[in-house]
Design an enzyme around this catalytic site. Sequence first.
Site, PDB file in Angstrom:
ATOM      1  N   CYS A  49      40.431  35.369  38.984  1.00  0.00           N
ATOM      2  CA  CYS A  49      39.510  36.049  39.886  1.00  0.00           C
ATOM      3  C   CYS A  49      38.763  35.002  40.708  1.00  0.00           C
ATOM      4  O   CYS A  49      37.831  34.356  40.210  1.00  0.00           O
ATOM      5  CB  CYS A  49      38.545  36.929  39.089  1.00  0.00           C
ATOM      6  SG  CYS A  49      37.467  37.873  40.177  1.00  0.00           S
ATOM      7  N   TYR A  51      34.640  49.224  45.755  1.00  0.00           N
ATOM      8  CA  TYR A  51      36.002  49.765  45.657  1.00  0.00           C
ATOM      9  C   TYR A  51      36.296  50.834  46.710  1.00  0.00           C
ATOM     10  O   TYR A  51      36.969  51.814  46.443  1.00  0.00           O
ATOM     11  CB  TYR A  51      36.265  50.273  44.238  1.00  0.00           C
ATOM     12  CG  TYR A  51      36.465  49.118  43.276  1.00  0.00           C
ATOM     13  CD1 TYR A  51      37.680  48.449  43.230  1.00  0.00           C
ATOM     14  CD2 TYR A  51      35.428  48.665  42.461  1.00  0.00           C
ATOM     15  CE1 TYR A  51      37.875  47.371  42.381  1.00  0.00           C
ATOM     16  CE2 TYR A  51      35.615  47.588  41.612  1.00  0.00           C
ATOM     17  CZ  TYR A  51      36.838  46.943  41.572  1.00  0.00           C
ATOM     18  OH  TYR A  51      37.040  45.871  40.749  1.00  0.00           O
ATOM     19  N   HIS A  94      40.409  38.123  32.151  1.00  0.00           N
ATOM     20  CA  HIS A  94      39.534  38.066  33.327  1.00  0.00           C
ATOM     21  C   HIS A  94      38.337  37.181  32.979  1.00  0.00           C
ATOM     22  O   HIS A  94      37.779  37.294  31.890  1.00  0.00           O
ATOM     23  CB  HIS A  94      39.053  39.479  33.672  1.00  0.00           C
ATOM     24  CG  HIS A  94      38.313  39.568  34.972  1.00  0.00           C
ATOM     25  ND1 HIS A  94      37.018  39.119  35.121  1.00  0.00           N
ATOM     26  CD2 HIS A  94      38.693  40.041  36.181  1.00  0.00           C
ATOM     27  CE1 HIS A  94      36.641  39.313  36.382  1.00  0.00           C
ATOM     28  NE2 HIS A  94      37.632  39.875  37.046  1.00  0.00           N
ATOM     29  N   ASP A 134      39.933  42.253  46.236  1.00  0.00           N
ATOM     30  CA  ASP A 134      38.939  42.666  45.251  1.00  0.00           C
ATOM     31  C   ASP A 134      37.770  43.290  45.975  1.00  0.00           C
ATOM     32  O   ASP A 134      37.882  43.633  47.152  1.00  0.00           O
ATOM     33  CB  ASP A 134      38.553  41.453  44.409  1.00  0.00           C
ATOM     34  CG  ASP A 134      38.056  41.831  43.026  1.00  0.00           C
ATOM     35  OD1 ASP A 134      37.927  43.026  42.737  1.00  0.00           O
ATOM     36  OD2 ASP A 134      37.787  40.917  42.235  1.00  0.00           O
ATOM     37  N   HIS A 135      36.655  43.439  45.268  1.00  0.00           N
ATOM     38  CA  HIS A 135      35.504  44.133  45.835  1.00  0.00           C
ATOM     39  C   HIS A 135      35.407  43.894  47.334  1.00  0.00           C
ATOM     40  O   HIS A 135      35.326  42.765  47.778  1.00  0.00           O
ATOM     41  CB  HIS A 135      34.194  43.612  45.233  1.00  0.00           C
ATOM     42  CG  HIS A 135      34.208  43.561  43.750  1.00  0.00           C
ATOM     43  ND1 HIS A 135      33.297  42.838  43.040  1.00  0.00           N
ATOM     44  CD2 HIS A 135      35.005  44.156  42.840  1.00  0.00           C
ATOM     45  CE1 HIS A 135      33.527  42.995  41.756  1.00  0.00           C
ATOM     46  NE2 HIS A 135      34.578  43.786  41.601  1.00  0.00           N
ATOM     47  N   HIS A 183      42.972  38.200  41.475  1.00  0.00           N
ATOM     48  CA  HIS A 183      41.982  38.956  42.255  1.00  0.00           C
ATOM     49  C   HIS A 183      41.513  37.990  43.332  1.00  0.00           C
ATOM     50  O   HIS A 183      40.934  36.962  42.994  1.00  0.00           O
ATOM     51  CB  HIS A 183      40.764  39.297  41.402  1.00  0.00           C
ATOM     52  CG  HIS A 183      41.004  40.307  40.320  1.00  0.00           C
ATOM     53  ND1 HIS A 183      40.005  40.697  39.453  1.00  0.00           N
ATOM     54  CD2 HIS A 183      42.095  41.015  39.973  1.00  0.00           C
ATOM     55  CE1 HIS A 183      40.480  41.603  38.616  1.00  0.00           C
ATOM     56  NE2 HIS A 183      41.744  41.801  38.891  1.00  0.00           N
TER      57      HIS A 183
HETATM   58  C1  DNO Z   1      35.060  44.329  38.385  1.00  0.00           C
HETATM   59  C2  DNO Z   1      36.302  43.949  37.685  1.00  0.00           C
HETATM   60  C3  DNO Z   1      36.100  43.791  36.198  1.00  0.00           C
HETATM   61  C4  DNO Z   1      37.440  43.667  35.522  1.00  0.00           C
HETATM   62  C5  DNO Z   1      37.373  43.502  34.043  1.00  0.00           C
HETATM   63  C6  DNO Z   1      38.725  43.106  33.523  1.00  0.00           C
HETATM   64  O1  DNO Z   1      35.096  44.883  39.417  1.00  0.00           O
HETATM   65  O2  DNO Z   1      36.891  42.833  38.228  1.00  0.00           O
HETATM   66  O3  DNO Z   1      35.418  44.888  35.702  1.00  0.00           O
HETATM   67  O4  DNO Z   1      38.184  44.824  35.760  1.00  0.00           O
HETATM   68  O5  DNO Z   1      36.453  42.556  33.689  1.00  0.00           O
HETATM   69  O6  DNO Z   1      38.752  43.213  32.141  1.00  0.00           O
END
Ligand code: DNO
Length: 357
Positions: free
Chosen positions: A247, A333, A209, A319-320, A274
């Site tokens: 991401c 989340y 990531h 994602d978020h 993501h």
């Molecule tokens: C945040 C996530 C990160 C991710 C880590 C992966 O919301 O995208 O915390 O899980 O960095 O190692």
Amino acid sequence: MQLTFRWYGEADPIPLPYIRQIPAMRGVVAALYDVDPAEPWPRARLASMRSRIEEHGLEFRVVESIPVHEDVKLGLPSRDGRIEAFNASLRVAGEVLGPRSRATGSEAPVVVTYNFMPVFDWLRTDLVLRNPDGSTSLYYDQDRVDATDPFEDSFDLPGWLTRYGRDEQARLVERYRELGSEELWKNYEYFLKAVLPVAEKAGVFLAVHPDDPPWPVFGIPRIVTDAAALRRIAGMAPSPANGICFCAGTFGSSADNDVPSMAAEFAGRIRFAHLRNIRRSGRRTFAETAHWTGSGSLDMGAIVRALVSGGFEGPVRPDHGRMIWGEEGKPGYGLYDRALGSQYLLGLVEQARATLK
Ligand code: DNO
């Protein structure tokens, strides 16, 4: 692409049956979130998590994440033992989650996400920025970070994730400042070369990531930030297990990153995506938005088209999201906005596939 949803285990206010009700949602992204990074993951706990997920007609598709111990990132003499713990967890993930066909019949290797961010994981200055429509978003303001001293007793940012107490954190920040980015790269390469053979044998794809946000904070180096970094990582080891967690929101927080072209360039190395949108309001300041292209700075359609035409077939997750409709829970989340985002992504994928035919 397979839609997946991050789930925080039994502590998550979102029940698995709700996740199952989202159209096309079959994959779950989870982890044993509370295991000390110095310890290997207990097999029985991971197996029972898998069973819980499968009881609801879902599949434990991605591990996010197995944390990398600071000793490894700092290159301390104790790192070999810490890497051994990481490798033991990798073997457990491969054995417990590997033969995954029961729930959905898919055969693709399990994906294990990790990151190489010193001290902090993702960092925000505000978890509940109120938008004009009443929803709330995560927010990052570089000026606030610059005005914050990580050595002060009053150091506090609402959106930072660290496992350490104040003194330990200050000590680590100091050490990373001394270490610098080239040494961090060397430690990363050492780590990768020690874990990839184990991942290959365990039938696991690793996926790094990026550092979020993708620039140094508090004078600490952050290295997984852009296309050049991804090229360097790919060059360190040709193994297919040496993969990327792409991401979009993280890379896109920096206007220097052309996210669709990165998606096109690295599609063959991306093991997990993501996909979320952000709105940049300054060089290093951004708010997280709804997934739709019209709400932020990223062209989500172009990103999805690049992934699809590059042949990416792996898991993807919304994602978020924002917090909407009065939902309360873990910032970023919640159920509602991520569910909406997933359906938008589904439409984009369908459209991209149709256009490519
Ligand atoms: C945040 C996530 C990160 C991710 C880590 C992966 O919301 O995208 O915390 O899980 O960095 O190692």
